[in-house]
Motif scaffolding. Structure first.
Motif, mmCIF file in Angstrom:
data_model
loop_
_atom_site.group_PDB
_atom_site.id
_atom_site.type_symbol
_atom_site.label_atom_id
_atom_site.label_comp_id
_atom_site.label_asym_id
_atom_site.label_seq_id
_atom_site.Cartn_x
_atom_site.Cartn_y
_atom_site.Cartn_z
ATOM 1 N N PHE A 44 0.808 -1.212 0.000
ATOM 2 C CA PHE A 44 0.000 0.000 0.000
ATOM 3 C C PHE A 44 0.848 1.271 0.000
ATOM 4 N N SER A 45 2.097 1.159 0.390
ATOM 5 C CA SER A 45 2.995 2.313 0.294
ATOM 6 C C SER A 45 3.905 2.208 -0.930
ATOM 7 N N ARG A 46 4.125 1.006 -1.442
ATOM 8 C CA ARG A 46 4.991 0.809 -2.621
ATOM 9 C C ARG A 46 4.322 1.206 -3.920
ATOM 10 N N PHE A 47 2.995 1.093 -3.992
ATOM 11 C CA PHE A 47 2.292 1.304 -5.253
ATOM 12 C C PHE A 47 1.362 2.512 -5.193
ATOM 13 N N ASP A 48 1.301 3.227 -6.314
ATOM 14 C CA ASP A 48 0.454 4.411 -6.423
ATOM 15 C C ASP A 48 -0.997 4.057 -6.708
ATOM 16 N N LEU A 49 -1.229 2.902 -7.285
ATOM 17 C CA LEU A 49 -2.561 2.486 -7.699
ATOM 18 C C LEU A 49 -2.726 1.011 -7.353
ATOM 19 N N ILE A 50 -3.814 0.681 -6.681
ATOM 20 C CA ILE A 50 -4.114 -0.697 -6.278
ATOM 21 C C ILE A 50 -5.435 -1.063 -6.967
ATOM 22 N N LEU A 51 -5.418 -2.125 -7.773
ATOM 23 C CA LEU A 51 -6.603 -2.497 -8.539
ATOM 24 C C LEU A 51 -7.054 -3.899 -8.184
ATOM 25 N N GLY A 52 -8.343 -4.042 -7.920
ATOM 26 C CA GLY A 52 -8.943 -5.346 -7.654
ATOM 27 C C GLY A 52 -9.746 -5.799 -8.853
ATOM 28 N N MET A 53 -9.728 -7.087 -9.129
ATOM 29 C CA MET A 53 -10.427 -7.619 -10.297
ATOM 30 C C MET A 53 -11.944 -7.652 -10.134
ATOM 31 N N ASP A 54 -12.407 -7.741 -8.897
ATOM 32 C CA ASP A 54 -13.863 -7.712 -8.681
ATOM 33 C C ASP A 54 -14.165 -6.927 -7.417
ATOM 34 N N ARG A 55 -15.451 -6.664 -7.216
ATOM 35 C CA ARG A 55 -15.865 -5.828 -6.086
ATOM 36 C C ARG A 55 -15.472 -6.434 -4.734
ATOM 37 N N ALA A 56 -15.500 -7.758 -4.638
ATOM 38 C CA ALA A 56 -15.099 -8.408 -3.384
ATOM 39 C C ALA A 56 -13.623 -8.155 -3.114
ATOM 40 N N ASN A 57 -12.788 -8.226 -4.162
ATOM 41 C CA ASN A 57 -11.356 -7.920 -4.002
ATOM 42 C C ASN A 57 -11.153 -6.487 -3.551
ATOM 43 N N VAL A 58 -11.866 -5.563 -4.173
ATOM 44 C CA VAL A 58 -11.730 -4.144 -3.812
ATOM 45 C C VAL A 58 -12.134 -3.929 -2.359
ATOM 46 N N ARG A 59 -13.228 -4.549 -1.957
ATOM 47 C CA ARG A 59 -13.683 -4.427 -0.560
ATOM 48 C C ARG A 59 -12.615 -4.983 0.389
ATOM 49 N N ASP A 60 -12.060 -6.156 0.071
ATOM 50 C CA ASP A 60 -11.017 -6.753 0.905
ATOM 51 C C ASP A 60 -9.757 -5.888 0.928
ATOM 52 N N LEU A 61 -9.373 -5.350 -0.223
ATOM 53 C CA LEU A 61 -8.190 -4.490 -0.290
ATOM 54 C C LEU A 61 -8.370 -3.229 0.548
ATOM 55 N N LYS A 62 -9.552 -2.634 0.467
ATOM 56 C CA LYS A 62 -9.805 -1.414 1.246
ATOM 57 C C LYS A 62 -9.811 -1.718 2.747
ATOM 58 N N THR A 63 -10.229 -2.916 3.118
ATOM 59 C CA THR A 63 -10.179 -3.321 4.521
ATOM 60 C C THR A 63 -8.738 -3.493 4.984
ATOM 61 N N LEU A 64 -7.891 -4.044 4.123
ATOM 62 C CA LEU A 64 -6.484 -4.260 4.449
ATOM 63 C C LEU A 64 -5.668 -2.965 4.420
ATOM 64 N N ALA A 65 -6.081 -2.029 3.581
ATOM 65 C CA ALA A 65 -5.287 -0.811 3.350
ATOM 66 C C ALA A 65 -5.340 0.142 4.529
ATOM 67 N N PRO A 66 -4.220 0.827 4.781
ATOM 68 C CA PRO A 66 -4.271 1.920 5.744
ATOM 69 C C PRO A 66 -5.229 2.994 5.214
ATOM 70 N N GLN A 67 -5.810 3.759 6.087
ATOM 71 C CA GLN A 67 -6.797 4.778 5.701
ATOM 72 C C GLN A 67 -6.287 5.653 4.552
ATOM 73 N N ALA A 68 -5.046 6.075 4.606
ATOM 74 C CA ALA A 68 -4.495 6.983 3.601
ATOM 75 C C ALA A 68 -4.365 6.350 2.219
ATOM 76 N N ALA A 69 -4.377 5.033 2.131
ATOM 77 C CA ALA A 69 -4.216 4.358 0.837
ATOM 78 C C ALA A 69 -5.535 3.898 0.237
ATOM 79 N N ARG A 70 -6.606 4.004 0.954
ATOM 80 C CA ARG A 70 -7.890 3.482 0.453
ATOM 81 C C ARG A 70 -8.369 4.200 -0.801
#
Length: 131
Positions: A44-70
């Motif tokens: 979440f700090s190494r990459f400028d853009l984080i992309l999930g293939m489906d909505r469930a991935n995006v939801r999981d990624l946002k849960t894992l991400a620090p607030q500033a990276a969401r």
């Protein structure tokens, strides 16, 4: 830098599905050396853009991400092609489903590369993604 990772670690260390390897090879791309890995906090700090293939991935990624990276976490096809739809998982389908997903991702990747190229910083010129 561009990288790929999953939200779960159950396939960590494994190579891509043989059907994915075959489809990519037909298009002149060798993915046989890739190995699955789980998303890490430092992604979440190494990459400028984080992309999930489906909505469930995006939801999981946002849960894992620090607030500033969401705010940098998005649905892949929406970011790439302006289509707010999921990339389907072809695993339980036949070889044609893998070919269809490959085409979908390839077209979206081309569109995303053009978009990012048009907005890349003149000093770095880098765009990154974790999926």
């Amino acid at each position: 830098m561009i990288d790929s990772a999953g939200t779960g670690g159950w396939h960590a260390g494994q190579e891509p599905d043989r059907r994915s390897i075959a489809v990519a090879a037909r298009h002149g791309v060798d993915i046989s050396g890739q190995r699955a890995r789980k998303v890490l906090q430092e992604d979440f700090s190494r990459f400028d853009l984080i992309l999930g293939m489906d909505r469930a991935n995006v939801r999981d990624l946002k849960t894992l991400a620090p607030q500033a990276a969401r705010y940098r976490t998005h649905l892949y096809l929406d970011s790439a092609a302006g289509k707010a739809v999921d990339v389907p998982d072809p695993y339980c389908d036949g070889a044609e489903a893998f070919a269809s997903v490959y085409r979908m991702i390839r077209e979206a990747s081309d569109a995303l590369a053009k978009r990012l190229g048009a907005s890349a910083s003149p000093t770095s010129g880098q765009a990154s993604s974790t999926m």
